[in-house]
Design a protein around this motif. Structure first.
Motif, PDB file in Angstrom:
ATOM      1  N   SER A   1       0.864  -1.334  -0.100  1.00 20.01           N
ATOM      2  CA  SER A   1       0.147   0.085   0.062  1.00 20.01           C
ATOM      3  C   SER A   1       0.841   1.127   0.032  1.00 20.01           C
ATOM      4  CB  SER A   1      -1.044  -0.021   1.116  1.00 20.01           C
ATOM      5  OG  SER A   1      -0.352  -0.112   2.460  1.00 20.01           O
ATOM      6  N   LEU A   2       0.320   2.221  -0.380  1.00 17.64           N
ATOM      7  CA  LEU A   2       1.115   3.583  -0.538  1.00 17.64           C
ATOM      8  C   LEU A   2       0.033   4.805   0.104  1.00 17.64           C
ATOM      9  CD1 LEU A   2       3.063   5.066  -3.514  1.00 17.64           C
ATOM     10  CD2 LEU A   2       0.993   6.434  -2.416  1.00 17.64           C
ATOM     11  N   PHE A   3       0.322   5.559   1.139  1.00 22.43           N
ATOM     12  CA  PHE A   3      -0.518   6.551   1.592  1.00 22.43           C
ATOM     13  C   PHE A   3      -0.016   7.713   1.119  1.00 22.43           C
ATOM     14  CE2 PHE A   3      -0.809   3.320   5.430  1.00 22.43           C
ATOM     15  CZ  PHE A   3      -1.729   2.664   4.649  1.00 22.43           C
ATOM     16  N   THR A   4      -1.126   8.822   0.737  1.00 16.95           N
ATOM     17  CA  THR A   4      -0.876  10.129   0.544  1.00 16.95           C
ATOM     18  C   THR A   4      -1.541  10.871   1.480  1.00 16.95           C
ATOM     19  OG1 THR A   4      -2.626  10.361  -0.946  1.00 16.95           O
ATOM     20  CG2 THR A   4      -0.846   9.179  -1.896  1.00 16.95           C
ATOM     21  N   THR A   5      -0.972  12.001   1.572  1.00 17.88           N
ATOM     22  CA  THR A   5      -2.102  13.185   1.962  1.00 17.88           C
ATOM     23  C   THR A   5      -1.617  14.382   1.622  1.00 17.88           C
ATOM     24  OG1 THR A   5      -2.604  14.086   4.291  1.00 17.88           O
ATOM     25  CG2 THR A   5      -0.222  13.717   3.930  1.00 17.88           C
ATOM     26  N   GLY A   6      -2.838  15.328   1.745  1.00 15.19           N
ATOM     27  CA  GLY A   6      -2.637  16.753   0.950  1.00 15.19           C
ATOM     28  C   GLY A   6      -3.170  16.761  -0.460  1.00 15.19           C
ATOM     29  N   LEU A   7      -3.482  15.821  -0.903  1.00 15.95           N
ATOM     30  CA  LEU A   7      -4.119  15.636  -2.385  1.00 15.95           C
ATOM     31  C   LEU A   7      -5.657  14.926  -2.332  1.00 15.95           C
ATOM     32  CD1 LEU A   7      -1.510  14.302  -4.511  1.00 15.95           C
ATOM     33  CD2 LEU A   7      -2.074  16.729  -4.386  1.00 15.95           C
ATOM     34  N   ALA A   8      -6.701  15.585  -3.037  1.00 20.62           N
ATOM     35  CA  ALA A   8      -8.088  15.078  -3.105  1.00 20.62           C
ATOM     36  C   ALA A   8      -7.804  13.827  -3.690  1.00 20.62           C
ATOM     37  CB  ALA A   8      -8.921  16.034  -3.695  1.00 20.62           C
ATOM     38  N   GLU A   9      -8.829  12.953  -3.507  1.00 20.35           N
ATOM     39  CA  GLU A   9      -8.875  11.650  -4.140  1.00 20.35           C
ATOM     40  C   GLU A   9      -8.803  11.709  -5.786  1.00 20.35           C
ATOM     41  OE1 GLU A   9     -12.612   9.493  -3.352  1.00 20.35           O
ATOM     42  OE2 GLU A   9     -11.880   7.402  -4.324  1.00 20.35           O
ATOM     43  N   SER A  10      -9.811  12.858  -6.341  1.00 22.94           N
ATOM     44  CA  SER A  10      -9.543  12.891  -7.826  1.00 22.94           C
ATOM     45  C   SER A  10      -8.149  13.275  -8.329  1.00 22.94           C
ATOM     46  CB  SER A  10     -10.673  13.967  -8.175  1.00 22.94           C
ATOM     47  OG  SER A  10     -10.465  15.105  -7.350  1.00 22.94           O
ATOM     48  N   GLN A  11      -7.441  14.090  -7.363  1.00 22.57           N
ATOM     49  CA  GLN A  11      -6.141  14.361  -7.960  1.00 22.57           C
ATOM     50  C   GLN A  11      -5.272  13.111  -7.878  1.00 22.57           C
ATOM     51  OE1 GLN A  11      -6.005  17.697  -4.663  1.00 22.57           O
ATOM     52  NE2 GLN A  11      -5.224  19.143  -6.141  1.00 22.57           N
ATOM     53  N   VAL A  12      -5.343  12.474  -6.865  1.00 14.77           N
ATOM     54  CA  VAL A  12      -4.536  11.275  -6.679  1.00 14.77           C
ATOM     55  C   VAL A  12      -4.978  10.605  -8.066  1.00 14.77           C
ATOM     56  CG1 VAL A  12      -4.042   8.947  -5.623  1.00 14.77           C
ATOM     57  CG2 VAL A  12      -4.067  11.281  -4.329  1.00 14.77           C
ATOM     58  N   GLU A  13      -6.197  10.291  -8.317  1.00 12.85           N
ATOM     59  CA  GLU A  13      -6.715   9.264  -9.443  1.00 12.85           C
ATOM     60  C   GLU A  13      -5.957   9.711 -10.846  1.00 12.85           C
ATOM     61  OE1 GLU A  13      -8.104   6.737  -9.963  1.00 12.85           O
ATOM     62  OE2 GLU A  13      -9.173   6.672 -11.701  1.00 12.85           O
ATOM     63  N   ALA A  14      -6.028  11.100 -10.929  1.00 12.97           N
ATOM     64  CA  ALA A  14      -5.455  11.874 -12.243  1.00 12.97           C
ATOM     65  C   ALA A  14      -4.176  11.454 -12.471  1.00 12.97           C
ATOM     66  CB  ALA A  14      -6.047  13.090 -12.189  1.00 12.97           C
TER      67      ALA A  14
ATOM     68  N   ILE B   1      -8.309   2.476  -4.935  1.00 18.15           N
ATOM     69  CA  ILE B   1      -8.083   3.792  -4.125  1.00 18.15           C
ATOM     70  C   ILE B   1      -9.235   3.899  -2.945  1.00 18.15           C
ATOM     71  CG2 ILE B   1      -7.923   6.057  -4.621  1.00 18.15           C
ATOM     72  CD1 ILE B   1      -7.150   5.935  -7.363  1.00 18.15           C
ATOM     73  N   LEU B   2      -8.807   4.320  -1.668  1.00 18.53           N
ATOM     74  CA  LEU B   2      -9.395   4.284  -0.563  1.00 18.53           C
ATOM     75  C   LEU B   2      -9.240   5.843  -0.209  1.00 18.53           C
ATOM     76  CD1 LEU B   2      -9.104   0.963   1.345  1.00 18.53           C
ATOM     77  CD2 LEU B   2     -11.067   1.666  -0.164  1.00 18.53           C
ATOM     78  N   ALA B   3     -10.207   6.441  -0.074  1.00 15.23           N
ATOM     79  CA  ALA B   3     -10.202   7.929   0.373  1.00 15.23           C
ATOM     80  C   ALA B   3     -10.561   7.993   2.035  1.00 15.23           C
ATOM     81  CB  ALA B   3     -11.019   8.894  -0.542  1.00 15.23           C
ATOM     82  N   SER B   4     -10.076   8.603   2.675  1.00 16.01           N
ATOM     83  CA  SER B   4     -10.668   9.048   4.018  1.00 16.01           C
ATOM     84  C   SER B   4     -10.109  10.485   4.444  1.00 16.01           C
ATOM     85  CB  SER B   4     -10.049   7.895   5.284  1.00 16.01           C
ATOM     86  OG  SER B   4      -8.674   7.801   5.245  1.00 16.01           O
ATOM     87  N   PRO B   5     -11.008  10.965   5.453  1.00 16.98           N
ATOM     88  CA  PRO B   5     -10.554  12.324   5.621  1.00 16.98           C
ATOM     89  C   PRO B   5      -9.061  12.691   5.803  1.00 16.98           C
ATOM     90  CG  PRO B   5     -12.477  11.948   6.996  1.00 16.98           C
ATOM     91  CD  PRO B   5     -11.742  10.576   6.595  1.00 16.98           C
TER      92      PRO B   5
END
Ligand code: ATP
Length: 422
Positions: A187-200, A220-224
């Motif tokens: 798994s890879l975790f990101t923060t600071g980007l919205a789900e749609s930005q990550v997806e793009a 892709i799983l988004a949480s706050p």
């Protein structure tokens, strides 16, 4: 026995159909089975009703190689799983002396006599094998039906989990039945980007993996405050799978840049603490709208006491002034939720505690208190580090009070992470 490729899980217990208890066992089971490459096709919750348990079990057994039932193995009249399964399969229940003895000894160790009702837990459908339970009186049961495997486990998670782990460990009946293919996951975790930005950013990369001979699946799983990418690859060769997944992660990391903060399962508080530790830095926090949540998240990590000094929940303006040295004039001129006040809080907590890093959060979590200029969700975050320029920024988070507060702590942790890289 057939190769175990597909499974169904049935959680038994009327309490699980109400609004107070959640079936969490099936999540644990899903995790373990997926590691073995066994596909969980369906899961269900059924009340303590013999007919309905039987109907559900019979259908599951027609469809899946492995059926796991949890709960309803206790000694009381509403514990019906054992009887229901024996009935559905037309098997008689026989008392197993060895189990009775174990239960009896369990009670005696506690200076008590075994109640007669506990004999029910020693009743085993003919041909079934029992599975010892180190943490409770109800043993598990397993039996083979026309090449399919049926497993009954007790409901309490602390009893079920070690039993299931044994069955799924090398040599365990589920692991042996699963064959050579395994599901490998990273798994890879990101923060600071919205789900749609990550997806793009990542879709052009992962879409190519789907059509390869051994496809990598991406979820892709988004949480706050966080977007997670989970990659899975099915295959028999562990080293080969690990190498491919490592290359895949590297490609995603390159696309996501600094937004990607973890590829080893560690969450943001852990990553930030490790980064502080590596620099020999301590941290203290001044929190307003998050009410201590940031420190709670940091101190929930074992070993954090070496790095976390502590902090203050400065909810009132008076405390911001008295405790953190924020100027009353600054609050009057700019408001408590302002970059000037946030910056003063971060510097104040650092000065007051002697920490190397001071972090401050002040914001409007809602539902009330928003204005046109500062709507609900406005949160100021400031980070003060000795010898570095102060970092301060204003965020606007969406969602309800809880979501705003969680996102605020996530953004504060991320600001500390980024400030430490500077
Ligand atoms: P025991 O006799 O040891 O209690 P049991 O098999 O009869 O075992 P249940 O009586 O069905 O278990 O459940 C006992 C408790 O275990 C429940 O009150 C609940 O807290 C927990 N539990 C049961 N099923 C689940 C489930 N699917 N997910 C999470 N917790 C569960």
């Amino acid at each position: 026995m057939n190769a175990l490729r597909t499974a169904e899980v049935i959680a038994v217990g009327s309490e699980l159909l109400g609004w107070t208890r959640l079936d969490t066992n099936s999540l644990f089971i899903a995790d373990q089975l997926s590691r073995l490459g066994i596909e969980l096709r369906a899961k269900a919750v059924v009340g303590d009703d013999r007919g309905r348990i039987q109907a559900m079990f019979t259908r599951a057994l027609e469809r899946a190689d492995l059926v796991i039932l949890t709960g309803g193995l206790g000694p009381t009249d509403d514990d019906l799983t054992r009887e229901a399964i024996a009935g559905a399969l037309g098997l008689e229940l026989e008392e197993h002396e060895e189990i009775t003895e174990r239960i009896r000894r369990r009670f005696e160790r506690r200076g008590a006599q075994m109640p007669e009702v506990n004999r029910r837990q020693a009743m085993v459908p003919r041909g079934a094998q029992w599975i010892p339970n180190a943490n409770g009186s109800a043993p598990g049961l397993r039996l083979e039906v026309d090449g399919r495997l049926v497993v009954l486990l007790p409901g309490p998670p602390r009893e079920l989990q070690p039993m299931l782990l044994d069955l799924c460990a090398p040599g365990g009946v589920i692991a042996e039945g699963a064959g050579a293919e395994r599901l490998h996951r990273v798994s890879l975790f990101t923060t600071g980007l919205a789900e749609s930005q990550v997806e793009a950013l990542v879709q052009p990369i992962y879409s190519l993996w789907r059509t390869e001979e051994e496809p990598i699946e991406t979820t892709i799983l988004a949480s706050p405050g966080q977007v997670e990418l989970h990659l899975t690859l099915r295959g028999p060769d562990e080293a080969h799978a690990r190498a491919r997944l490592a290359r895949a992660l590297a490609a995603l990391q390159a696309a996501l840049g600094n937004a990607a903060y973890s590829t080893d399962g560690r969450r943001l508080p852990e990553v930030v603490l490790a980064s502080l530790r590596a620099r020999g830095h301590t941290i203290a926090a001044a929190e307003s709208c998050t009410g201590g949540m940031l420190l709670e998240r940091l101190t929930s990590i074992p070993g954090s006491s070496a790095t976390v000094i502590g902090g203050v929940v400065a909810y009132s303006n008076d405390l911001k002034v008295d405790w953190l040295g924020v100027a009353t004039a600054a609050i009057e001129a700019h408001g408590a939720v302002s970059e000037v006040v946030g910056a003063a809080m971060a510097e104040g907590i650092r000065a007051r505690t002697g920490a190397d890093v001071g972090v401050a959060i002040t914001g409007i979590a809602g539902p009330d208190g928003g204005t046109a200029a500062k709507p609900v969700g406005t949160v100021v975050i400031a980070v003060s580090i000795a010898g570095q320029p102060l970092m301060v920024g204003t965020h606007l988070f969406a969602g309800d009070r809880d979501m705003v507060r969680v996102q605020a702590t996530q953004a504060a942790l991320n600001r500390v992470r980024l400030a430490l890289q500077a």
